[in-house]
Design a protein around this motif. Structure first.
Motif: not given
Length: 285
Positions: A235-260
């Motif tokens: 999760r990306f709580p809005p209060r913490t991640f409001a200013s974080v770019s979609p690109e950064a979140k996309d990379l985290m999703r791809r790194m923190l992917c349960r499907d190896v």
């Protein structure tokens, strides 16, 4: 590996002050007798390891071989702490390594809180380069965390502490619960076989921490943390991640992917648009 332990070590190096301490050993400053060059020497005592966990002792005894494989020239990444000499006897293992006088990432984030995206992207690029270099040599670090992400005197990132590292010959899967609860991948917690992509998961947690000052899978105890890791609800709580770019979140999703099979490799992290643009505006590709 040189036999003779501390006696042989002291013939080649002048041992200085203590600069770090862990559960089973110390890190001290040292100087080469022949050149005066400064290094660090990591000394791990065997007796406490023997009493605590035979696996930990086995890892300590193989650390020099795996670390040498990860850091030996030519072609090694400048972002891997180099092993310069190793000494062993019945009591301890002594590893002479690069001295990293610039502290570690945990201290940096603790002191400053969230890092700007450009800085976080630059640091992640250096860490991913270190991991890609290790993985090409068949070495999985298995304990990527901010405490093991070090800086030299010039501020260059260096991945250190190969005490949990393993060599995966010919792509052989690894086993064993090693690592640090907040950063360990779900397949490790689940007791399954795993590959070097466990390091990418851990690096993803490090990136999340750099951008938020918190960890994505919290808990008050190791059991609670492991339960949260196994659920893997990123999760990306809005209060913490409001200013974080979609690109950064996309990379985290791809790194923190349960499907190896779908999780990024270290090389893919390096090619992600957010890394390529060093956290600047970039069209997603």
């Amino acid at each position: 590996m040189t036999s003779g332990g501390e006696l042989a070590l002291r013939q080649e190096y002048v041992i200085g002050d203590e600069i770090g301490r862990g559960r089973f050993g110390t890190v001290r400053r040292c100087y080469a007798v022949a050149t005066g060059e400064a290094f660090a020497v990591k000394s791990t005592l065997k007796a406490p390891l023997r009493e605590a966990d035979p696996l930990d002792l086995a890892l300590a005894e193989q650390e020099s071989k795996v670390h040498l494989l990860a850091s030996a020239s030519p072609g090694v990444s400048p972002h891997v702490v180099a092993l310069h000499a190793a000494f062993e006897d019945a009591d301890a293992v002594h590893l002479v390594i690069d001295i990293c006088a610039g502290g570690d990432l945990f201290s940096l984030v603790s002191a400053r809180g969230r890092l700007p995206e450009a800085e976080a992207a630059d640091l992640m690029a250096q860490l991913a380069a270190a991991l890609a270099s290790c993985h090409r040599r068949g070495v999985a670090h298995r304990d990527v965390k901010p405490d093991n992400v070090l800086f030299d005197a010039r501020g260059v990132l260096k991945l250190g502490d190969f005490g949990s590292a393993e060599w995966f010959a010919g792509g052989q899967p690894m086993t064993g619960l090693v690592g640090t609860p907040y950063y360990v991948a779900p397949e490790v917690v689940a007791g399954r076989e795993y590959n070097e992509k466990v390091d990418v998961w851990s690096a993803g947690v490090v990136l999340y921490m750099m951008l938020s000052g918190t960890v994505p899978f919290p808990g008050a105890t190791a059991a609670e943390i492991f339960e949260c890791v196994l659920r893997g609800n990123l999760r990306f709580p809005p209060r913490t991640f409001a200013s974080v770019s979609p690109e950064a979140k996309d990379l985290m999703r791809r790194m923190l992917c349960r499907d190896v099979s779908r999780r990024f490799s270290a090389d893919q992290v390096l090619r992600h648009p957010w890394i390529v643009s060093r956290g600047g505006p970039s069209p997603m590709g």
